[in-house]
Design an enzyme around this catalytic site. Sequence first.
Site, short mmCIF file in Angstrom:
data_model
loop_
_atom_site.label_atom_id
_atom_site.label_comp_id
_atom_site.label_asym_id
_atom_site.label_seq_id
_atom_site.Cartn_x
_atom_site.Cartn_y
_atom_site.Cartn_z
N ASP A 64 0.88 -1.12 -0.06
CA ASP A 64 -0.04 0.17 -0.15
C ASP A 64 0.99 1.27 0.03
O ASP A 64 0.11 2.28 -0.42
CB ASP A 64 -0.92 0.05 1.19
N HIS A 65 2.25 1.15 0.42
CA HIS A 65 2.97 2.44 0.52
C HIS A 65 3.51 2.73 -1.10
O HIS A 65 3.60 3.71 -1.46
CB HIS A 65 4.02 2.23 1.63
N ASP A 119 3.96 -0.61 11.23
CA ASP A 119 3.87 0.89 10.93
C ASP A 119 3.22 1.48 12.19
O ASP A 119 2.11 0.76 12.93
CB ASP A 119 2.56 0.47 9.65
N ARG A 379 -0.34 13.40 9.71
CA ARG A 379 0.87 14.00 9.87
C ARG A 379 1.12 15.03 8.80
O ARG A 379 0.82 14.90 7.75
CB ARG A 379 2.10 12.74 9.90
N SER A 535 6.84 7.56 12.48
CA SER A 535 6.53 6.34 12.27
C SER A 535 7.38 5.21 12.86
O SER A 535 8.28 5.47 13.53
CB SER A 535 6.66 6.12 10.71
N ARG A 537 9.24 3.01 11.46
CA ARG A 537 10.38 2.50 10.44
C ARG A 537 11.74 2.17 10.94
O ARG A 537 12.24 3.13 11.72
CB ARG A 537 10.58 3.45 9.01
#
Length: 640
Positions: A64-65, A119, A379, A535, A537
């Site tokens: 989806d990213h 995520d 964000r 995030s 990440r």
Amino acid sequence: MGKTLTEKLIAAHLVSGSMEPGAEVALRIDQTLTQDATGTMAYLEFESMGIDRVKTKRSVAYIDHNTLQSGFENADDHRYIQSVAAKHGIWFSRPGNGICHQVHLERFGVPGQTLIGSDSHTPTGGGIGMLAFGAGGMDVAVAMGGGAYYITMPKMFKVNLTGTLRPYVTAKDISLELLRILSVKGGVGAIIEWGGPGIAALSVPERATITNMGTELGATTSIFPSDDVTRAFLAAEGREADFIPLASDPDARYDRIIDIDLNTLQPMIACPHSPDNVVPVETLAGTKVDQVCIGSCTNSSLFDMLKVAALLKGRTIAPGVSLSISPGSKQVLTMLADCGALTDILASGARLLECACGPCIGMGFSPNSGGVSLRTFNRNFLGRSGTKDAQVYLVSPETAVAAALTGTITDPQTLGPMPAVTLPEQFRIDDSAVLPPAPADEADAVEGLRGPNIQPFPRSRPFADTLTAELVLKVGDNITTDHIMPAGAKILPYRSNIPKLSEFCFTVCDPTFPARARAAGDGIIVGGSNYGQGSSREHAALEPRFLNAKVVLVKSFARIHETNLKKQGMLALTFADGADYDRIREDDRISVTGLKTFAPGSRMTITLLHSDGTSESFEALHTYNEQQIGWFRAGSALNS
């Protein structure tokens, strides 16, 4: 004394530890999710563990990213993730099927279960009564392998909602109001439970908007009870059998209680460049708007989109505005098409984007230079949109539509009566884009397909007993993971290639950082409060480590990032006295001693070696436990 809902769910999943505030607890994880920007690294880590099949009740890999395929890199990542998912027992949601959090809520979320995802907005699942956490990729890999997920036992906050939302005032405005009250640091160390009579009128998608935005508070997670509203949503999804009632006890105790009267709430807006820079929309009325984006995991549900369509019907967006619409899932898009709402949206002049994250992570639809963009996202960090000098505001879908129609920031309450919007009793179910894994007896025949951009997971070497290194960067408060490791269409394709990705590390703060860090050899990074917010990440830890940064010394950390640093074998320290931050000079070399006696509760001595030949020392703290010190000794959790 009664228990909170969170305490009940933690107790039901407790593997080890004491449920005392501040103590570490290990939780059994029922479900995991990944997305493609973080998933490739998570699956590389999982494969390195040598485990054949996942041990969870359900693990799902979403694409989806990185869906903008301007080169081979993203497509290769998708192919790799699909092959790993088939081989190891993971369900695979194909590109175009939707945003992970929206699809998971629709098709897989189960009240009372635990979920971790690579995520930070995985707490969206709290809208359906899950105990859902954002985590680093390595934490997700461990959970897929049957390992526990470790958190510090959080404080318990309760938000009581009373009254009823007026027309044009939404769940997003509730979230923004709480951000105004608490700030982006106000939820750190806490789980936020939502209750009070006001929640009865909030649908599951509205609740999910609120739990999604809880991430921006720094909260460990957020959760709603599972009640008749939850049952109705699951029934509409054909999953009523997954329903169980869940609630806190009437005499449960909380560390803090916040009351919000929905009767008095008004449309709110978060100004650049922080989600907590919140004011009423009416105070900015008349500000020219260049772009409007509606979607993201925060506001892309069918309910949101039906309201948008109803407000756009028969109207045309202002000539100077570019409007994008990103439905959150294929289910949402299909139902919009079936009922004619999609036609109303397109007739207004809106541009329909893929059912994906898209503009929210800088993957296309960047604003014009110096442009004002109103977005229904979570964000608005500096440069996250892909345009560094853009002015990005966060709003509800209703406020977004008002701006698109008028060309200026406009209180949506001025648009006239709000059209009536109701959700169908049954949603259209089509899981054809979710591929099941190969049966266990056929998994050996599945080949993991790695393209040339997918580089091996970098291994780290252990520390010596002492460290003296150059200060390679000193930054201030609220440094986000977007500052450390930016997103966007130009950078995200390299999430599987640590050496290439390192070229972008901290370039938002200092374009020279990668070259200086390499040249310095061992390096130390110094920061202020709430370092690493944003995030989950793990690249924000991987990349500084790859560039030889060994220590991060700050006033305070965001929860997930601190864990990610520890997992990568870095030394994450905090000032014993925040005033010592000001003693550090840009050209210092810094010595860290105390590594020989590194133990839970120990202190490190920091010695500043100034360029003028003088020196001074102070103490630093850490939160490492025995297991985490083992990661440090080994060079990373993967080595231990």
